[in-house]
Design an enzyme around this catalytic site. Sequence first.
Site, PDB file in Angstrom:
ATOM      1  N   LYS A  92      -7.098   6.505   8.750  1.00 32.47           N
ATOM      2  CA  LYS A  92      -6.059   6.642   7.722  1.00 32.47           C
ATOM      3  C   LYS A  92      -5.914   5.338   6.973  1.00 32.47           C
ATOM      4  O   LYS A  92      -5.780   4.267   7.572  1.00 32.47           O
ATOM      5  CB  LYS A  92      -4.717   6.996   8.394  1.00 32.47           C
ATOM      6  CG  LYS A  92      -3.602   7.232   7.388  1.00 32.47           C
ATOM      7  CD  LYS A  92      -3.653   8.625   6.821  1.00 32.47           C
ATOM      8  CE  LYS A  92      -2.849   8.796   5.551  1.00 32.47           C
ATOM      9  NZ  LYS A  92      -3.628   8.438   4.304  1.00 32.47           N
ATOM     10  N   LYS A 116      -1.282  -1.994  11.494  1.00 30.53           N
ATOM     11  CA  LYS A 116      -0.131  -1.495  10.740  1.00 30.53           C
ATOM     12  C   LYS A 116       0.166  -0.051  11.157  1.00 30.53           C
ATOM     13  O   LYS A 116       1.297   0.305  11.462  1.00 30.53           O
ATOM     14  CB  LYS A 116      -0.477  -1.540   9.245  1.00 30.53           C
ATOM     15  CG  LYS A 116       0.635  -1.107   8.340  1.00 30.53           C
ATOM     16  CD  LYS A 116       0.167  -0.822   6.918  1.00 30.53           C
ATOM     17  CE  LYS A 116      -0.699  -1.897   6.305  1.00 30.53           C
ATOM     18  NZ  LYS A 116      -0.836  -1.753   4.837  1.00 30.53           N
ATOM     19  N   LYS A 128     -10.193   2.265   5.421  1.00 27.74           N
ATOM     20  CA  LYS A 128      -9.893   1.891   4.029  1.00 27.74           C
ATOM     21  C   LYS A 128     -11.131   2.154   3.198  1.00 27.74           C
ATOM     22  O   LYS A 128     -12.251   2.161   3.709  1.00 27.74           O
ATOM     23  CB  LYS A 128      -9.552   0.405   3.942  1.00 27.74           C
ATOM     24  CG  LYS A 128      -8.747   0.046   2.721  1.00 27.74           C
ATOM     25  CD  LYS A 128      -7.272   0.221   2.996  1.00 27.74           C
ATOM     26  CE  LYS A 128      -6.423  -0.004   1.779  1.00 27.74           C
ATOM     27  NZ  LYS A 128      -4.998  -0.079   2.156  1.00 27.74           N
ATOM     28  N   GLY A 167      -3.725   6.398  -1.678  1.00 36.18           N
ATOM     29  CA  GLY A 167      -3.891   5.441  -2.760  1.00 36.18           C
ATOM     30  C   GLY A 167      -3.790   4.002  -2.291  1.00 36.18           C
ATOM     31  O   GLY A 167      -3.453   3.715  -1.145  1.00 36.18           O
ATOM     32  N   ASP A 168      -4.096   3.105  -3.186  1.00 34.98           N
ATOM     33  CA  ASP A 168      -3.889   1.662  -3.027  1.00 34.98           C
ATOM     34  C   ASP A 168      -3.952   1.132  -4.470  1.00 34.98           C
ATOM     35  O   ASP A 168      -3.740   1.911  -5.415  1.00 34.98           O
ATOM     36  CB  ASP A 168      -4.974   1.051  -2.107  1.00 34.98           C
ATOM     37  CG  ASP A 168      -4.616  -0.349  -1.601  1.00 34.98           C
ATOM     38  OD1 ASP A 168      -3.879  -0.469  -0.625  1.00 34.98           O
ATOM     39  OD2 ASP A 168      -5.063  -1.344  -2.216  1.00 34.98           O
ATOM     40  N   THR A 212       6.444   2.426   0.062  1.00 39.84           N
ATOM     41  CA  THR A 212       5.994   1.081   0.429  1.00 39.84           C
ATOM     42  C   THR A 212       7.009   0.038  -0.028  1.00 39.84           C
ATOM     43  O   THR A 212       7.407  -0.846   0.744  1.00 39.84           O
ATOM     44  CB  THR A 212       4.602   0.778  -0.161  1.00 39.84           C
ATOM     45  OG1 THR A 212       3.751   1.923   0.055  1.00 39.84           O
ATOM     46  CG2 THR A 212       3.981  -0.437   0.480  1.00 39.84           C
ATOM     47  N   ASN A 243       2.930  -0.061  -8.085  1.00 41.61           N
ATOM     48  CA  ASN A 243       3.747   0.886  -7.319  1.00 41.61           C
ATOM     49  C   ASN A 243       4.656   0.203  -6.304  1.00 41.61           C
ATOM     50  O   ASN A 243       5.843   0.510  -6.217  1.00 41.61           O
ATOM     51  CB  ASN A 243       2.812   1.904  -6.637  1.00 41.61           C
ATOM     52  CG  ASN A 243       3.531   2.713  -5.588  1.00 41.61           C
ATOM     53  OD1 ASN A 243       3.510   2.378  -4.403  1.00 41.61           O
ATOM     54  ND2 ASN A 243       4.209   3.751  -6.009  1.00 41.61           N
ATOM     55  N   SER A 379       2.958   8.522   4.499  1.00 36.17           N
ATOM     56  CA  SER A 379       1.746   9.342   4.431  1.00 36.17           C
ATOM     57  C   SER A 379       1.632  10.201   5.686  1.00 36.17           C
ATOM     58  O   SER A 379       1.256  11.379   5.625  1.00 36.17           O
ATOM     59  CB  SER A 379       0.498   8.463   4.327  1.00 36.17           C
ATOM     60  OG  SER A 379       0.269   8.057   2.997  1.00 36.17           O
TER      61      SER A 379
END
Length: 448
Positions: A92, A116, A128, A167-168, A212, A243, A379
Amino acid sequence: MNVSEHIEAVYTEVRRRNPGEAEFHQAAAEVLESLTPALERHPEYIETGIVERLVEPERQLIFRVPWVDDRGAVRVNRGFRVEFSSALGPYKGGLRFHPSVNLGIVKFLGFEQIFKNALTGMAIGGGKGGADFDPKGRSDGEVMRFCQSFMTELYRHLGEHTDVPAGDIGVGGREIGYLFGQYKRITNRYESGVLTGKPVGWGGSHARTEATGYGAVYFTQEMLATRGEDFDGRRVVVSGSGNVALYAVEKVHALGGRVVACSDSSGYLVDEDGIDLELLKDLKEVRRARISDYVEAKPAARFSARGRVFDIPCDIALPCATQNELGRDDAVALVKNGVRAVAEGANMPCTPEAVAVFREAGVLFGPGKAANAGGVATSALEMQQNASRDTWSFEQTESRLAEVMRDVHTQCRTTAEAYGGNSDDYVLGANAAGFLRVADAMAAQGVI
Ligand code: GLU
């Protein structure tokens, strides 16, 4: 071999085996430096090679992403997905689309994500991905064709029980929509839980967009509370204007603080009245413009293309832009101006030298693994809703997020106290708590 020699040997091997991946080396060193007390208490983790296995991703994918731009020219980007650890659940972690993306960046982000995600207490592993594609200045059609080509390769590695991207930087609701559409078309499955960060209305979770930034502010609120302080009346600097930054600003204002500055890659903006969030959101989320345009609508504000946003005096600093954006000199300026707390909304925005300055000065410092865990935690809440074909209200989801952030904060403090004797050491607490949860699962699952 004693514990420090073991850790040193693992780090030497990380550098040898991953040449040129500076950010990955940095992220690995930061975690490894915290593990001595945990490994001293658990020699079985050394015997079963937990640390050697953790620093080696389970799987690394690199692929070509060809697409055709609006002028008909063929473009080629490089796509990545690093599936780092599945000890606690499906891989994830987000996808980053930015020209700076390379294997070392994706590995640093994937490595951070393991710990995390473990800290959130949810059943999610770490991974990632991304591409060196620059969405800036690209039309919707170009972004769509890029996303479709990217997914045409990546889909075979994904699945709601296998690997779940989100997303990132450079990947928001629009990109997730195009990626999801292509996944659905190729697989002929409406597999809602294969991607998170979907727009609300077709499988997305309320509060995921905000999570976030909100989470980083909740975490900071918890840190401040340990000293009997809060956001009320505080001056705050938030770097970035993506964001994470936007929703950090929103929550700081809701809690009575005043965000006086933010930034983007072109410079920074100071508005002593407090950043006008509606204006900033319109610029960034709707018009996809630069923050310099803010002063056209609000001439009392000041934009500067030179200098550093962290020179603006503040009580609380929230770096929410990107890795290594806050260096030693920034930290020295913040401390000189009396900063009380710093929390990382971005991944690894503070350099090790900056962290050392904060530590020395006794500034509360919340590392990204803990402070920005709210995004991925929400998420995981989105995955829960998708699995049960349910939709929770904004309030219900946000209260779960707040609960997770409180729990992450408590875990950091109790683990720091138990393994180092100083509950204010959030770096040790986050690294050790995340590590112990992953290591336990790895030890139980055998040498794989
Ligand atoms: N990219 C975000 C992070 O750094 C979120 C990842 C996710 O939601 O899977 O944690």
